[in-house]
Design a protein around this motif. Sequence first.
Motif, PDB file in Angstrom:
ATOM      1  N   ILE A 268       2.342   2.176  -2.423  1.00  0.00           N
ATOM      2  CA  ILE A 268       3.421   1.341  -1.888  1.00  0.00           C
ATOM      3  C   ILE A 268       4.609   1.444  -2.836  1.00  0.00           C
ATOM      4  O   ILE A 268       4.542   1.009  -3.988  1.00  0.00           O
ATOM      5  N   ARG A 269       5.735   2.014  -2.327  1.00  0.00           N
ATOM      6  CA  ARG A 269       6.909   2.211  -3.183  1.00  0.00           C
ATOM      7  C   ARG A 269       8.138   1.464  -2.676  1.00  0.00           C
ATOM      8  O   ARG A 269       9.114   1.322  -3.399  1.00  0.00           O
ATOM      9  N   ARG A 270       8.076   1.012  -1.441  1.00  0.00           N
ATOM     10  CA  ARG A 270       9.187   0.259  -0.864  1.00  0.00           C
ATOM     11  C   ARG A 270       8.642  -0.999  -0.191  1.00  0.00           C
ATOM     12  O   ARG A 270       7.578  -1.480  -0.558  1.00  0.00           O
ATOM     13  N   THR A 271       9.331  -1.505   0.805  1.00  0.00           N
ATOM     14  CA  THR A 271       8.924  -2.759   1.451  1.00  0.00           C
ATOM     15  C   THR A 271       7.874  -2.478   2.517  1.00  0.00           C
ATOM     16  O   THR A 271       8.122  -1.734   3.467  1.00  0.00           O
ATOM     17  N   VAL A 272       6.703  -3.109   2.342  1.00  0.00           N
ATOM     18  CA  VAL A 272       5.596  -2.909   3.277  1.00  0.00           C
ATOM     19  C   VAL A 272       5.008  -4.263   3.656  1.00  0.00           C
ATOM     20  O   VAL A 272       4.740  -5.099   2.788  1.00  0.00           O
ATOM     21  N   THR A 273       4.806  -4.444   4.961  1.00  0.00           N
ATOM     22  CA  THR A 273       4.121  -5.633   5.466  1.00  0.00           C
ATOM     23  C   THR A 273       2.759  -5.219   6.005  1.00  0.00           C
ATOM     24  O   THR A 273       2.664  -4.276   6.806  1.00  0.00           O
ATOM     25  N   MET A 274       1.719  -5.913   5.557  1.00  0.00           N
ATOM     26  CA  MET A 274       0.359  -5.627   6.025  1.00  0.00           C
ATOM     27  C   MET A 274       0.022  -6.567   7.175  1.00  0.00           C
ATOM     28  O   MET A 274       0.095  -7.797   7.024  1.00  0.00           O
ATOM     29  N   PRO A 276      -2.722  -8.451   9.605  1.00  0.00           N
ATOM     30  CA  PRO A 276      -4.068  -8.950   9.314  1.00  0.00           C
ATOM     31  C   PRO A 276      -5.112  -7.866   9.569  1.00  0.00           C
ATOM     32  O   PRO A 276      -5.012  -7.089  10.529  1.00  0.00           O
ATOM     33  N   GLY A 277      -6.119  -7.805   8.701  1.00  0.00           N
ATOM     34  CA  GLY A 277      -7.182  -6.836   8.893  1.00  0.00           C
ATOM     35  C   GLY A 277      -7.832  -6.418   7.595  1.00  0.00           C
ATOM     36  O   GLY A 277      -7.511  -6.917   6.517  1.00  0.00           O
ATOM     37  N   VAL A 278      -8.779  -5.474   7.687  1.00  0.00           N
ATOM     38  CA  VAL A 278      -9.514  -4.935   6.540  1.00  0.00           C
ATOM     39  C   VAL A 278      -8.927  -3.567   6.193  1.00  0.00           C
ATOM     40  O   VAL A 278      -8.858  -2.675   7.048  1.00  0.00           O
ATOM     41  N   TYR A 279      -8.513  -3.404   4.945  1.00  0.00           N
ATOM     42  CA  TYR A 279      -7.911  -2.164   4.464  1.00  0.00           C
ATOM     43  C   TYR A 279      -8.887  -1.515   3.484  1.00  0.00           C
ATOM     44  O   TYR A 279      -9.210  -2.097   2.439  1.00  0.00           O
ATOM     45  N   ILE A 280      -9.366  -0.332   3.803  1.00  0.00           N
ATOM     46  CA  ILE A 280     -10.309   0.398   2.960  1.00  0.00           C
ATOM     47  C   ILE A 280      -9.548   1.482   2.202  1.00  0.00           C
ATOM     48  O   ILE A 280      -8.946   2.374   2.813  1.00  0.00           O
ATOM     49  N   VAL A 281      -9.557   1.375   0.879  1.00  0.00           N
ATOM     50  CA  VAL A 281      -8.955   2.415   0.036  1.00  0.00           C
ATOM     51  C   VAL A 281     -10.115   3.248  -0.500  1.00  0.00           C
ATOM     52  O   VAL A 281     -10.886   2.798  -1.348  1.00  0.00           O
ATOM     53  N   ASP A 282     -10.250   4.456   0.050  1.00  0.00           N
ATOM     54  CA  ASP A 282     -11.389   5.324  -0.244  1.00  0.00           C
ATOM     55  C   ASP A 282     -10.967   6.383  -1.267  1.00  0.00           C
ATOM     56  O   ASP A 282     -10.383   7.414  -0.932  1.00  0.00           O
ATOM     57  N   GLY A 283     -11.250   6.104  -2.545  1.00  0.00           N
ATOM     58  CA  GLY A 283     -10.873   7.008  -3.617  1.00  0.00           C
ATOM     59  C   GLY A 283      -9.411   6.861  -3.994  1.00  0.00           C
ATOM     60  O   GLY A 283      -8.624   6.192  -3.309  1.00  0.00           O
ATOM     61  N   GLY A 284      -9.025   7.463  -5.105  1.00  0.00           N
ATOM     62  CA  GLY A 284      -7.628   7.417  -5.533  1.00  0.00           C
ATOM     63  C   GLY A 284      -7.232   6.060  -6.091  1.00  0.00           C
ATOM     64  O   GLY A 284      -8.053   5.288  -6.581  1.00  0.00           O
ATOM     65  N   THR A 285      -5.934   5.760  -5.970  1.00  0.00           N
ATOM     66  CA  THR A 285      -5.372   4.537  -6.556  1.00  0.00           C
ATOM     67  C   THR A 285      -4.616   3.741  -5.508  1.00  0.00           C
ATOM     68  O   THR A 285      -3.828   4.305  -4.741  1.00  0.00           O
ATOM     69  N   PHE A 286      -4.889   2.440  -5.476  1.00  0.00           N
ATOM     70  CA  PHE A 286      -4.070   1.523  -4.689  1.00  0.00           C
ATOM     71  C   PHE A 286      -2.921   1.133  -5.610  1.00  0.00           C
ATOM     72  O   PHE A 286      -3.081   0.328  -6.518  1.00  0.00           O
ATOM     73  N   GLU A 287      -1.763   1.724  -5.361  1.00  0.00           N
ATOM     74  CA  GLU A 287      -0.662   1.679  -6.316  1.00  0.00           C
ATOM     75  C   GLU A 287       0.550   0.947  -5.748  1.00  0.00           C
ATOM     76  O   GLU A 287       0.953   1.163  -4.606  1.00  0.00           O
ATOM     77  N   LEU A 288       1.136   0.070  -6.568  1.00  0.00           N
ATOM     78  CA  LEU A 288       2.433  -0.536  -6.273  1.00  0.00           C
ATOM     79  C   LEU A 288       3.374  -0.151  -7.404  1.00  0.00           C
ATOM     80  O   LEU A 288       3.110  -0.478  -8.574  1.00  0.00           O
ATOM     81  N   THR A 289       4.436   0.510  -7.066  1.00  0.00           N
ATOM     82  CA  THR A 289       5.400   0.906  -8.087  1.00  0.00           C
ATOM     83  C   THR A 289       6.352  -0.249  -8.374  1.00  0.00           C
ATOM     84  O   THR A 289       6.312  -1.301  -7.724  1.00  0.00           O
ATOM     85  N   SER A 290       7.260  -0.041  -9.330  1.00  0.00           N
ATOM     86  CA  SER A 290       8.185  -1.102  -9.741  1.00  0.00           C
ATOM     87  C   SER A 290       9.146  -1.509  -8.631  1.00  0.00           C
ATOM     88  O   SER A 290       9.698  -2.609  -8.650  1.00  0.00           O
TER      89      SER A 290
END
Length: 414
Positions: A268-274, A276-290
């Motif tokens: 996530i590098r800009r504006t993101v709205t999630m 409702p629900g289940v978010y599966i991050v399969d491997g790697g990095t769940f990343e939020l930049t500055s």
Amino acid sequence: MIKALLQAFASDRRGTIATFTALVMPIVVGGFALGAEASYWYFTERKLQNSADVAAYAAAAQLRMSKNRTDLNNVALAAAVSTGYNTSFGTITTTWPATTGTYAGDTNAVEITVREDIPRLFTSLFSKGDVPIAGRAVAKIAKGNPACILSLDQRASGAVTITGSADVTLEGCNVHANSTSNNAVDVSGSAKVSTPCISSVGEVSATSGLTMSKCKAPIEYADVADDPFANLPAPSTNIPCEPQTVFGGGASSTYTISGGRYCGGLSIRRTVTMNPGVYIVDGGTFELTSTAKLSGSQVMIYLTNGARVKFAGTADVQLSAPTSGIYKGILVFVDRTDPEVTHIFNGNSASAFNGAIYAPSGHVQIAGTSSVGGGCTQVVANTIDITGSAGLGNNCLALGYNEITNEQLVQLVE
């Protein structure tokens, strides 16, 4: 002549005071003796009440570690003797559970009766037999404030570490570590921590930066706290991967995403709205930049296959867990079978993580200037490290979330 002698004797005032004193003195001395003996009875009663209080508290503290009656008896006796209880003409009774009073039958309550049979002194002139004097107390293991920081590792040194320039305010919630280490909870450096209580199975090492509103001292040698989410099932990962996992672009870029499986990470590098629900991050990095701005409610994020969290300190995060359903109150769930990796949760001063961060196999680091005071943030992880300014609230019932409670506090209740 006899009459004259009697008249002369009756009119003679010499020795009157001595005679009166001789008559009254036994009464005065007796009064003093009776008062002294009664005072001794009162002193003994206060001593035995203090012995009962101390013995009950010690026995209840032992109850947290061992529910063995012999252990409770031994600890109670040693505590009573240390306060002046005399075993040569006294008896002590340890009853668990308590059998009388308000807490009769409560398996978390220990009842102590300490009695001494005091030999009579002056009052033996009027009555026979010793004077029975007793003290009674009940101590109970009580539920303290809910925990918002719980380390599950049972051996780690510094299982919960709050260090550096950390400034942590825990609103209505405690810190607990299951580790048996002599510094299971470590508050060091110039760190400041404000919480109702800190407890651990082992010992707590803390500087003067620790302040507690409910406990006079950290609770050590406490019971192991159960994993509150041990039976939580993992979501199915047998679904296709989402086509897009990186959300960047220009400064004005905005996205709305939905639950699904994000393979190889989620950036996530800009504006993101999630949604409702289940978010599966399969491997790697769940990343939020500055430059990231992330928001979403009724959201649960599941990390698997070694995935990790890395939120930048200036990211703006507003996330809330589901308030109903199987994942009620769970914001982040790390696969129990994953190797131990570090999950970094930073954010700016307005960021909020409402829900539980559950990483039973991972190390959670809270840094930056994130603050969620008054909300409900819980951290349950293998080990936990707080290095930044964090305000963790525990107003969980208002949000319909889980409360993490464990019976730790010992209180004299009768």
